[in-house]
Design a protein around this motif. Structure first.
Motif, PDB file in Angstrom:
ATOM      1  N   TRP A 108       0.830  -1.201   0.000  1.00 37.65           N
ATOM      2  CA  TRP A 108       0.000   0.000   0.000  1.00 37.65           C
ATOM      3  C   TRP A 108       0.875   1.267   0.000  1.00 37.65           C
ATOM      4  N   LEU A 109       1.911   1.284   0.828  1.00 40.78           N
ATOM      5  CA  LEU A 109       2.781   2.460   0.920  1.00 40.78           C
ATOM      6  C   LEU A 109       3.528   2.708  -0.384  1.00 40.78           C
ATOM      7  N   ASP A 117       3.585  13.807  -2.947  1.00 36.03           N
ATOM      8  CA  ASP A 117       4.827  14.567  -2.928  1.00 36.03           C
ATOM      9  C   ASP A 117       5.566  14.443  -1.602  1.00 36.03           C
ATOM     10  N   ASP A 118       4.860  14.055  -0.546  1.00 40.30           N
ATOM     11  CA  ASP A 118       5.473  13.934   0.775  1.00 40.30           C
ATOM     12  C   ASP A 118       6.044  12.525   0.991  1.00 40.30           C
ATOM     13  N   ILE A 119       6.739  12.371   2.094  1.00 43.18           N
ATOM     14  CA  ILE A 119       7.219  11.068   2.536  1.00 43.18           C
ATOM     15  C   ILE A 119       6.130  10.496   3.445  1.00 43.18           C
ATOM     16  N   ILE A 120       5.751   9.247   3.207  1.00 42.26           N
ATOM     17  CA  ILE A 120       4.747   8.602   4.055  1.00 42.26           C
ATOM     18  C   ILE A 120       5.482   7.770   5.095  1.00 42.26           C
ATOM     19  N   VAL A 139       0.044   6.780  10.833  1.00 40.59           N
ATOM     20  CA  VAL A 139       0.602   7.119   9.525  1.00 40.59           C
ATOM     21  C   VAL A 139       0.683   8.631   9.463  1.00 40.59           C
ATOM     22  N   GLU A 140       1.842   9.141   9.058  1.00 39.79           N
ATOM     23  CA  GLU A 140       2.027  10.592   8.927  1.00 39.79           C
ATOM     24  C   GLU A 140       2.685  10.910   7.595  1.00 39.79           C
ATOM     25  N   ILE A 173       9.132   3.680   5.816  1.00 38.80           N
ATOM     26  CA  ILE A 173       9.312   5.026   5.273  1.00 38.80           C
ATOM     27  C   ILE A 173       9.229   4.906   3.754  1.00 38.80           C
ATOM     28  N   ALA A 174       8.200   5.535   3.175  1.00 41.11           N
ATOM     29  CA  ALA A 174       7.925   5.399   1.743  1.00 41.11           C
ATOM     30  C   ALA A 174       8.065   6.748   1.038  1.00 41.11           C
ATOM     31  N   GLU A 175       8.804   6.710  -0.073  1.00 42.25           N
ATOM     32  CA  GLU A 175       8.968   7.911  -0.881  1.00 42.25           C
ATOM     33  C   GLU A 175       9.096   7.499  -2.338  1.00 42.25           C
TER      34      GLU A 175
END
Length: 190
Positions: A108-109, A117-120, A139-140, A173-175
């Protein structure tokens, strides 16, 4: 004060989730369904959790003792407080569901971070001893350009230190479609 911690990259042995479905019902219950594949893309098992049941359904397609040993090693190394018996079908289903949920969250991430555009940052605080029975998940979205170490040291560790008896963070950490998973353990008393 600098907090000493151990950061371990989680690889999941090349296992991956596919056909992941997350649905929230009108009663705010979560429905999950996903397939787990091995590193060669072979379907091993499918997990379904219906909102009206507390049980998880497991359909075994080609799960072998080798796969169980590899998945078991993941838990022994990183979550030794979790006890299980592969011969007990109920425990087997729970552990495989738990492992599959790790992989489904990464799936999902990876998908959602391609559109963002952000880091999840998906994280769970817990106790390495398992004694407290407490955990906290969240989740942030963090501004792009923030490093993983800044996320861990400036955001997550200070929040963890505010919680008694919790000393571990499992974080994804997803980007831009890439997901790194870490197990962070505090190395000194709070």
């Amino acid at each position: 004060m600098k907090i000493k911690y151990l950061k371990r990259l989680q690889s999941f042995g090349g296992y991956q989730a596919s056909r992941v479905i997350w649905i929230t019902t009108l009663k705010d219950e979560l429905l999950m369904k996903f397939n787990i594949l091995d590193k060669d893309g072979i379907l091993l098992y499918q997990i379904s959790e219906r909102p009206e049941y507390e049980e998880v359904d497991l359909i075994d397609y080609s799960l072998s003792n080798v796969h169980l040993k590899e998945i078991g090693n993941f838990f022994k190394e990183d979550f030794p407080e979790i006890e299980y018996d592969w011969d007990d079908q109920e425990e087997k289903t729970i552990i495989l569901g738990y492992f599959g949920e790790f992989l489904a969250r990464r799936h999902w991430l990876a998908r959602d971070s391609k559109k963002c555009d952000d880091i999840i940052v998906d994280f769970t605080f817990s106790s390495s001893t398992g004694e407290s029975g407490e955990s906290a998940s969240k989740v942030e979205y963090i501004v792009k350009g923030t490093t993983e170490d800044e996320i861990i040291e400036n955001i997550l560790l200070p929040r963890l230190m505010e919680r008694e008896r919790l000393d571990r963070i499992f974080v994804n950490i997803a980007e831009a479609g890439a997901v790194n998973s870490y197990l962070i353990t505090v190395q000194e008393d709070k």
